[in-house]
Motif scaffolding. Sequence first.
Motif, PDB file in Angstrom:
ATOM      1  N   THR A   1       1.465   2.596  -6.741  1.00 24.73           N
ATOM      2  CA  THR A   1       1.548   1.943  -8.051  1.00 24.73           C
ATOM      3  C   THR A   1       2.430   2.696  -9.033  1.00 24.73           C
ATOM      4  OG1 THR A   1      -0.448   3.117  -8.659  1.00 24.73           O
ATOM      5  CG2 THR A   1      -0.734   0.868  -7.887  1.00 24.73           C
ATOM      6  N   ASP A   2       2.934   3.868  -8.639  1.00 24.59           N
ATOM      7  CA  ASP A   2       3.720   4.677  -9.582  1.00 24.59           C
ATOM      8  C   ASP A   2       4.903   3.917 -10.178  1.00 24.59           C
ATOM      9  OD1 ASP A   2       2.091   6.826  -9.331  1.00 24.59           O
ATOM     10  OD2 ASP A   2       3.629   8.218  -8.621  1.00 24.59           O
ATOM     11  N   GLN A   3       5.679   3.270  -9.291  1.00 29.87           N
ATOM     12  CA  GLN A   3       6.869   2.577  -9.790  1.00 29.87           C
ATOM     13  C   GLN A   3       6.490   1.457 -10.749  1.00 29.87           C
ATOM     14  OE1 GLN A   3      10.071   1.568  -7.023  1.00 29.87           O
ATOM     15  NE2 GLN A   3       9.030   2.762  -5.474  1.00 29.87           N
ATOM     16  N   GLU A   4       5.408   0.752 -10.410  1.00 28.92           N
ATOM     17  CA  GLU A   4       4.982  -0.354 -11.268  1.00 28.92           C
ATOM     18  C   GLU A   4       4.493   0.166 -12.617  1.00 28.92           C
ATOM     19  OE1 GLU A   4       2.177  -2.427  -8.801  1.00 28.92           O
ATOM     20  OE2 GLU A   4       3.754  -2.937  -7.374  1.00 28.92           O
ATOM     21  N   GLN A   5       3.765   1.285 -12.577  1.00 30.05           N
ATOM     22  CA  GLN A   5       3.292   1.855 -13.841  1.00 30.05           C
ATOM     23  C   GLN A   5       4.446   2.397 -14.668  1.00 30.05           C
ATOM     24  OE1 GLN A   5       0.236   4.647 -12.793  1.00 30.05           O
ATOM     25  NE2 GLN A   5      -1.293   3.031 -12.578  1.00 30.05           N
ATOM     26  N   ALA A   6       5.441   2.964 -13.992  1.00 31.69           N
ATOM     27  CA  ALA A   6       6.621   3.452 -14.710  1.00 31.69           C
ATOM     28  C   ALA A   6       7.295   2.283 -15.424  1.00 31.69           C
ATOM     29  CB  ALA A   6       7.586   4.134 -13.746  1.00 31.69           C
ATOM     30  N   ALA A   7       7.439   1.165 -14.719  1.00 26.43           N
ATOM     31  CA  ALA A   7       8.066  -0.014 -15.318  1.00 26.43           C
ATOM     32  C   ALA A   7       7.264  -0.484 -16.531  1.00 26.43           C
ATOM     33  CB  ALA A   7       8.169  -1.134 -14.286  1.00 26.43           C
TER      34      ALA A   7
ATOM     35  N   PRO B   1      11.726  -6.356  -5.245  1.00 26.98           N
ATOM     36  CA  PRO B   1      12.800  -5.703  -4.484  1.00 26.98           C
ATOM     37  C   PRO B   1      12.280  -4.721  -3.444  1.00 26.98           C
ATOM     38  CG  PRO B   1      13.331  -5.740  -6.812  1.00 26.98           C
ATOM     39  CD  PRO B   1      11.919  -6.241  -6.702  1.00 26.98           C
ATOM     40  N   ALA B   2      11.120  -4.137  -3.706  1.00 25.15           N
ATOM     41  CA  ALA B   2      10.580  -3.162  -2.750  1.00 25.15           C
ATOM     42  C   ALA B   2       9.969  -3.840  -1.527  1.00 25.15           C
ATOM     43  CB  ALA B   2       9.548  -2.271  -3.443  1.00 25.15           C
ATOM     44  N   ILE B   3       9.548  -5.094  -1.675  1.00 29.75           N
ATOM     45  CA  ILE B   3       8.894  -5.759  -0.543  1.00 29.75           C
ATOM     46  C   ILE B   3       9.743  -6.881   0.049  1.00 29.75           C
ATOM     47  CG2 ILE B   3       6.540  -5.278  -1.381  1.00 29.75           C
ATOM     48  CD1 ILE B   3       6.403  -8.190  -2.360  1.00 29.75           C
TER      49      ILE B   3
ATOM     50  N   PHE C   1      12.788   4.168  -9.159  1.00 31.48           N
ATOM     51  CA  PHE C   1      12.994   2.827  -8.601  1.00 31.48           C
ATOM     52  C   PHE C   1      13.997   2.974  -7.468  1.00 31.48           C
ATOM     53  CE2 PHE C   1      12.265   1.523 -13.230  1.00 31.48           C
ATOM     54  CZ  PHE C   1      10.896   1.458 -13.048  1.00 31.48           C
ATOM     55  N   LYS C   2      13.481   2.892  -6.231  1.00 27.48           N
ATOM     56  CA  LYS C   2      14.286   3.285  -5.075  1.00 27.48           C
ATOM     57  C   LYS C   2      15.487   2.384  -4.827  1.00 27.48           C
ATOM     58  CE  LYS C   2      10.705   5.669  -2.469  1.00 27.48           C
ATOM     59  NZ  LYS C   2       9.390   5.225  -2.967  1.00 27.48           N
ATOM     60  N   HIS C   3      15.378   1.119  -5.231  1.00 26.77           N
ATOM     61  CA  HIS C   3      16.449   0.175  -4.938  1.00 26.77           C
ATOM     62  C   HIS C   3      17.485   0.131  -6.046  1.00 26.77           C
ATOM     63  CE1 HIS C   3      13.443  -1.820  -7.330  1.00 26.77           C
ATOM     64  NE2 HIS C   3      14.390  -2.638  -7.747  1.00 26.77           N
TER      65      HIS C   3
ATOM     66  N   ARG D   1       0.839  -1.196   0.000  1.00 26.94           N
ATOM     67  CA  ARG D   1       0.000   0.000   0.000  1.00 26.94           C
ATOM     68  C   ARG D   1       0.869   1.239   0.000  1.00 26.94           C
ATOM     69  NH1 ARG D   1      -4.217  -2.238   3.509  1.00 26.94           N
ATOM     70  NH2 ARG D   1      -5.705  -2.988   1.974  1.00 26.94           N
ATOM     71  N   GLU D   2       1.911   1.206   0.819  1.00 26.84           N
ATOM     72  CA  GLU D   2       2.749   2.394   1.002  1.00 26.84           C
ATOM     73  C   GLU D   2       3.518   2.748  -0.269  1.00 26.84           C
ATOM     74  OE1 GLU D   2       5.511   2.147   4.359  1.00 26.84           O
ATOM     75  OE2 GLU D   2       6.775   3.483   3.174  1.00 26.84           O
ATOM     76  N   ILE D   3       4.062   1.743  -0.967  1.00 27.84           N
ATOM     77  CA  ILE D   3       4.873   2.082  -2.150  1.00 27.84           C
ATOM     78  C   ILE D   3       4.009   2.542  -3.323  1.00 27.84           C
ATOM     79  CG2 ILE D   3       6.865   0.655  -1.560  1.00 27.84           C
ATOM     80  CD1 ILE D   3       5.857  -1.443  -3.512  1.00 27.84           C
TER      81      ILE D   3
END
Lengths: 263, 320
Positions: free
Chosen positions: A158-164, A181-183, B86-88, A154-156
Amino acid sequence: MRRLTLRTVALGYLALILLGPLSVVFWRAFEKGFGPAWNAVTTPEAMHAFQLTLVIAAIAVPANTIFGVLCALLIVRHPFPGKGLLNALVDLPLALSPVVVGFALFLLYGRTGWFGSWLSGHGIQVLFALPSMILATAFVSIPFVVREVVPVLREIGTDQEQAAETLGASQWQTFRRVTFPAIRWEVAYGVVLTTARSLGGYGAVSVVSGRLAGQTETATLYVSDRYENFDIVGAYAASVVLALMAIVVLLTMNLLRPKEGVH
Amino acid sequence: MGIHVEGVTKRFGSFTALNEVSLDVQQGSLTALLGPSGSGKSTLLRVIAGLERPDAGRVTISGEDATGVAPRKRGVGFVFQHYAAFKHMTVRGNIAFGLKIRKRPRAEVRARVDELLALVQLQPFADRYPSQLSGGQRQRMALARALAVEPKVLLLDEPFGALDTRVRGELREWLHRLHDEVRVTTVFVTHDQEEAMALADQIAVLHDGRIEQVGSPRDLYDQPQTPFVMSFVGAAAQLGERWVRQHDLDLRLEPTAGALEARVERIARLGFEARVELQLAGSGTVWAQMTCAELNRLELERGDTVWVLADRARVFAESS
């Protein structure tokens, strides 16, 4: 002054509840020296019990890890009708007494149970055998990975996933390179808790296993078996091994975990 | 060519975010989607990127129908307001992401990333993690990451919204130069009319899920077609049926034919310009904008009576 009181209370409580009993276990195990303790945990029955416990954990933990991550993704990323129910259901094993879980499995897979009659007709023995013990262990250790992973997902956001995604990554690539990697530390922590619960599970397994020494006796069942047979050294020595397993799991986790505040 | 949006409608529950929106974006242009929050501008951008699926309508990118195409196959570069770093991964890892996904040879990835690091002036920070960068640096990294895969169109969602004013100004200039160099069709979302005017060749003004007007910054300012456009692109005051820009209000000290009588309520000197708040004799208040030099010439004081002439006011047909 207030800080000192707080510290005393907190540490005193920990000592009373946690450290006290744990030190008694160690003390009683080695009361008559290292030799008897060593002999007690290297009998064929003891060795078999530890091995069985590890086999069960080796199957239940990976299964619950994969399910836990999928379940967390489903709850957070793919809202669906009945999401609330799933969310509540995941916590059920925490609320339900393991003995009840054991009885439920017993009724389901027993010779006259819903699945049991069909399975035994096909020559598959579930109850009083490894499959039911794995099922019971998996059931009681389901919540940990889900509960660890849901908040961080929830905290991270969806932005990073959508960017990917816009950069050309498939769903699997996005999961592997961005989401996981984030979790990963939460997954690791969930795995540690799942493992600890799997190693220490007693109630459910005790109902479905039949407790046959040298066959369906896990480490915890073995401890209680030794205790009931007045083999105090055997019971405490086996307990020490269980405690050491738990400590190793926790230490591994702490060594893997990066120091707070980096990145 | 470029981007062609036709009759796009998007609803979220009972809320209509986009209502039959159509828009043409020229190949190589720099287009702004301008509007207040809730106007649907971000949703339109996300529909173009494929991050939202429209309920109706079509999106064509470079002549190909992209409506049902997944975002990863559209050839769009997307930059998020909050960077979505991408933080990592290091800066280098972030920029290389799209190329690695495409399994380009390692040497090629390295060369391309070096080129982009130079383009966004982040060479000294190549091995840092996003958390060790400032907001402006993170957004430049996000831009380089989007440009790495040579997208057909570059889409930016409030790219400078999370930055402070000074950095925002710098990045704006920098994006303009970048666009001159790279010439990729670019659409950006903003609620800041000054930003839109300063950067874009073409501005689409959105309001309540519809496009109010599309045109060059000059068209929108000089020939607004609705009261909303007139008041959102530059400020405007309403005098009954008429709309007028504050700097077009002409203050006279003598009664003048066609002028409204007003009393000076307050005078604010802002350096080069000054604002004079007026209480109209009929009803309502407006403020007039002028240079301080002009204000000095008029020798206005609080409480003075003036006559306000609004020759360049516009009257709009009743809009639906």
